[in-house]
Design a protein around this motif. Structure first.
Motif, short mmCIF file in Angstrom:
data_model
loop_
_atom_site.label_atom_id
_atom_site.label_comp_id
_atom_site.label_asym_id
_atom_site.label_seq_id
_atom_site.Cartn_x
_atom_site.Cartn_y
_atom_site.Cartn_z
N LEU A 88 4.07 0.14 4.17
CA LEU A 88 3.21 0.40 2.99
C LEU A 88 1.78 1.12 3.62
N GLN A 89 1.51 0.62 4.80
CA GLN A 89 0.19 1.18 5.27
C GLN A 89 0.27 2.72 5.48
N PHE A 90 1.53 3.08 6.19
CA PHE A 90 1.57 4.39 6.41
C PHE A 90 2.10 5.25 5.30
N ALA A 91 2.73 4.68 4.33
CA ALA A 91 2.74 5.33 3.06
C ALA A 91 1.53 5.72 2.32
N ALA A 92 0.46 4.73 2.37
CA ALA A 92 -0.69 5.01 1.89
C ALA A 92 -1.61 6.08 2.81
N ALA A 93 -1.13 6.18 3.84
CA ALA A 93 -2.05 7.05 5.01
C ALA A 93 -1.01 7.95 5.57
N PRO A 94 -0.30 8.79 4.91
CA PRO A 94 0.64 9.63 5.68
C PRO A 94 -0.06 10.59 6.68
N LEU A 165 -6.47 -2.97 13.05
CA LEU A 165 -6.60 -3.01 11.85
C LEU A 165 -5.01 -3.41 11.17
N LEU A 166 -4.10 -2.53 11.61
CA LEU A 166 -2.86 -2.44 11.23
C LEU A 166 -2.15 -3.99 11.10
N GLU A 167 -2.33 -4.81 12.30
CA GLU A 167 -1.67 -6.07 12.59
C GLU A 167 -2.47 -6.98 11.96
N GLY A 168 -3.82 -7.05 11.81
CA GLY A 168 -4.49 -8.10 11.24
C GLY A 168 -4.44 -7.88 9.62
N HIS A 169 -4.31 -6.57 9.20
CA HIS A 169 -4.10 -6.43 7.72
C HIS A 169 -2.66 -7.16 7.19
N ALA A 170 -1.80 -6.72 8.08
CA ALA A 170 -0.27 -7.28 7.80
C ALA A 170 -0.35 -8.75 7.73
N ASP A 171 -1.04 -9.60 8.70
CA ASP A 171 -1.16 -10.88 8.69
C ASP A 171 -1.72 -11.50 7.44
N VAL A 172 -2.81 -10.93 6.94
CA VAL A 172 -3.58 -11.25 5.95
C VAL A 172 -2.47 -11.17 4.75
N VAL A 173 -2.01 -10.08 4.55
CA VAL A 173 -1.05 -9.75 3.38
C VAL A 173 0.02 -10.80 3.29
N ALA A 224 -9.74 -11.25 10.99
CA ALA A 224 -10.99 -11.53 10.70
C ALA A 224 -11.86 -10.31 10.13
N PHE A 225 -11.57 -9.14 10.48
CA PHE A 225 -12.28 -7.81 10.13
C PHE A 225 -11.80 -7.68 8.52
N VAL A 226 -10.53 -7.79 8.25
CA VAL A 226 -9.99 -7.38 7.14
C VAL A 226 -10.45 -8.45 6.04
N ARG A 227 -10.45 -9.85 6.51
CA ARG A 227 -10.88 -10.79 5.58
C ARG A 227 -12.51 -10.63 5.13
N ALA A 228 -13.23 -10.27 6.08
CA ALA A 228 -14.62 -10.02 6.03
C ALA A 228 -15.06 -8.95 5.11
N GLY A 234 -13.99 -6.24 -1.45
CA GLY A 234 -12.54 -6.50 -2.28
C GLY A 234 -11.63 -5.50 -1.57
N HIS A 235 -10.45 -5.61 -2.14
CA HIS A 235 -9.40 -4.66 -1.61
C HIS A 235 -9.61 -3.47 -1.84
N GLU A 236 -10.23 -3.16 -2.82
CA GLU A 236 -10.49 -1.55 -3.12
C GLU A 236 -11.31 -0.90 -1.95
N GLY A 237 -12.41 -1.88 -1.54
CA GLY A 237 -13.35 -1.35 -0.64
C GLY A 237 -12.80 -1.07 0.65
N LEU A 238 -11.61 -2.13 0.95
CA LEU A 238 -10.99 -2.06 2.43
C LEU A 238 -10.22 -0.70 2.37
N ASN A 239 -9.57 -0.36 1.03
CA ASN A 239 -8.81 0.71 1.21
C ASN A 239 -9.22 2.06 1.51
N ALA A 240 -10.59 2.13 1.85
CA ALA A 240 -11.13 3.30 1.96
C ALA A 240 -10.52 3.65 3.58
N VAL A 241 -10.08 2.85 4.08
CA VAL A 241 -9.40 2.94 5.62
C VAL A 241 -8.26 3.87 5.53
#
Length: 266
Positions: A88-94, A165-173, A224-228, A234-241
Motif C-alpha cells: 500500500l505504501q508503494f501504491a500510494a507513492a508510485p 520510514l517504511l518499516e516503522g510505518h508498517a510496524d505501527v499499522v 517512533a517517528f511515525v507515532r510522533a 494525524g495520519h493525514e499529515g503523515l501522508n505528506a511523505v
C-alpha cells in the motif's frame, strides 16, 4: 602472481555473503518487492497497484510461529499485514521505487569504483577486529561503514531514512489493527520484540558486522517517528511523505520528527 585488488575484493565479498546468506534466509518471513513490476507486472501482488510482488517465506513463518508458540492464524495474518502495508505504501507513492533505485545506484556506483578497490580491501581487513567488538548501529554497520567515504555515508543515511520510514510505518499499522482483527496482537508483538532483541552470540557478531543491528533500529526509530507525527498532525499529515520525494524525512529527521514537521507542515 598476487590477486588483483578488485578481484580480491569481489572474492572476499562473495565469501562473506556465503556465510551471511544462510542466516538471513532463515530470518526473513516475508518481503514486498516493489521492483518486480519492471520485469513483469502480471505477477504483481494483489491490491498493490504498483506492479510489485508480495512474497511470504512459509517455512520460516511456520517455524517462528511454533518457536514462539503463537496462534497460527493470528501470526500468519500479522506477518501478511506487515508486507501488505508495504504494498500500500508503494501504491500510494508510485514514484518511490525509482527514487529508491536511484539512491542505491548512486551508492553502489561510488562503492564499486575500481580505483578505490585496493584501499577498500585494506581498510576492510584492518576493520575486522574493531567491527567484531563494536556496538555500532550506524546505517551501514560496523564493517561496511569502515570502508565508506563521507559522501557514501551521507548516501547511505538518505537510503536508511526512507527504509526506516517504511518499516516503522508498517510496524505501527500492524499494531494499530487491534484485537478485533488479530486477537492476540499484543502477545505477538511482545514475543516478536523479545526475539528481535535476544540473538545468539554468533548472530550477534554477524549483526554487528553486516549492519543488521541498524536494520532493527529502523523499526524502532521509524515507528517512533511515525507515532510522533501522527500524534501531532494525524495520519493525514503523515501522508505528506507519500506525495513527493522532497517530503521524505531526512536522515537526521527520523530521530527528530519535530524538524520534519517544521519543514513540511510549517
Amino acid at each position: 602472481m598476487p590477486e588483483a585488488p578488485n578481484r580480491a575484493s569481489a572474492r572476499l565479498a562473495g565469501e562473506e555473503l556465503g556465510v551471511v546468506l544462510p542466516l538471513l534466509a532463515s530470518r526473513v518471513l516475508g518481503q514486498y518487492d516493489p521492483f518486480a513490476g519492471a520485469a513483469g507486472g502480471a505477477h504483481g501482488g494483489r491490491g498493490s497497484g504498483s506492479g510489485g510482488r508480495l512474497m511470504l517465506v512459509a517455512p520460516n513463518v511456520l517455524h517462528v510461529q511454533r518457536e514462539l508458540r503463537l496462534d497460527p492464524g493470528d501470526f500468519h495474518l500479522w506477518v501478511a499485514l506487515h508486507e501488505q502495508t508495504h504494498a500500500l505504501q508503494f501504491a500510494a507513492a508510485p514514484w518511490l521505487p525509482e527514487h529508491l533505485a536511484g539512491l542505491m545506484r548512486e551508492l553502489m556506483g561510488s562503492m564499486l569504483a575500481q580505483e578505490s578497490a585496493a584501499d577498500r580491501l585494506r581498510d576492510f581487513i584492518s576493520a575486522l577486529p574493531r567491527a567484531i567488538g563494536s556496538d555500532s548501529t550506524e546505517p551501514a554497520g560496523a564493517l561496511l561503514g569502515s570502508v565508506m567515504t563521507e559522501s557514501e555515508h551521507e548516501m547511505m543515511g538518505r537510503t536508511v531514512a526512507v527504509m526506516s520510514l517504511l518499516e516503522g510505518h508498517a510496524d505501527v499499522v500492524m499494531d494499530a489493527v487491534g484485537p478485533q482483527v488479530v486477537p492476540t496482537v499484543s502477545r505477538i508483538r511482545a514475543a516478536f520484540d523479545k526475539r528481535r532483541n535476544s540473538p545468539g552470540w554468533a548472530e550477534a557478531i554477524l549483526r554487528r558486522l553486516m549492519g543488521m543491528d541498524a536494520k532493527l533500529a529502523q523499526y524502532r526509530n521509524g515507528a517512533a517517528f511515525v507515532r510522533a507525527v501522527v500524534d501531532t498532525v494525524g495520519h493525514e499529515g503523515l501522508n505528506a511523505v507519500w506525495t513527493d520525494a522532497a517530503n521524505l524525512p531526512a536522515s537526521e529527521e527520523i530521530s527528530d520528527p519535530d524538524a520534519w514537521l517544521a519543514r513540511v507542515h510549517g
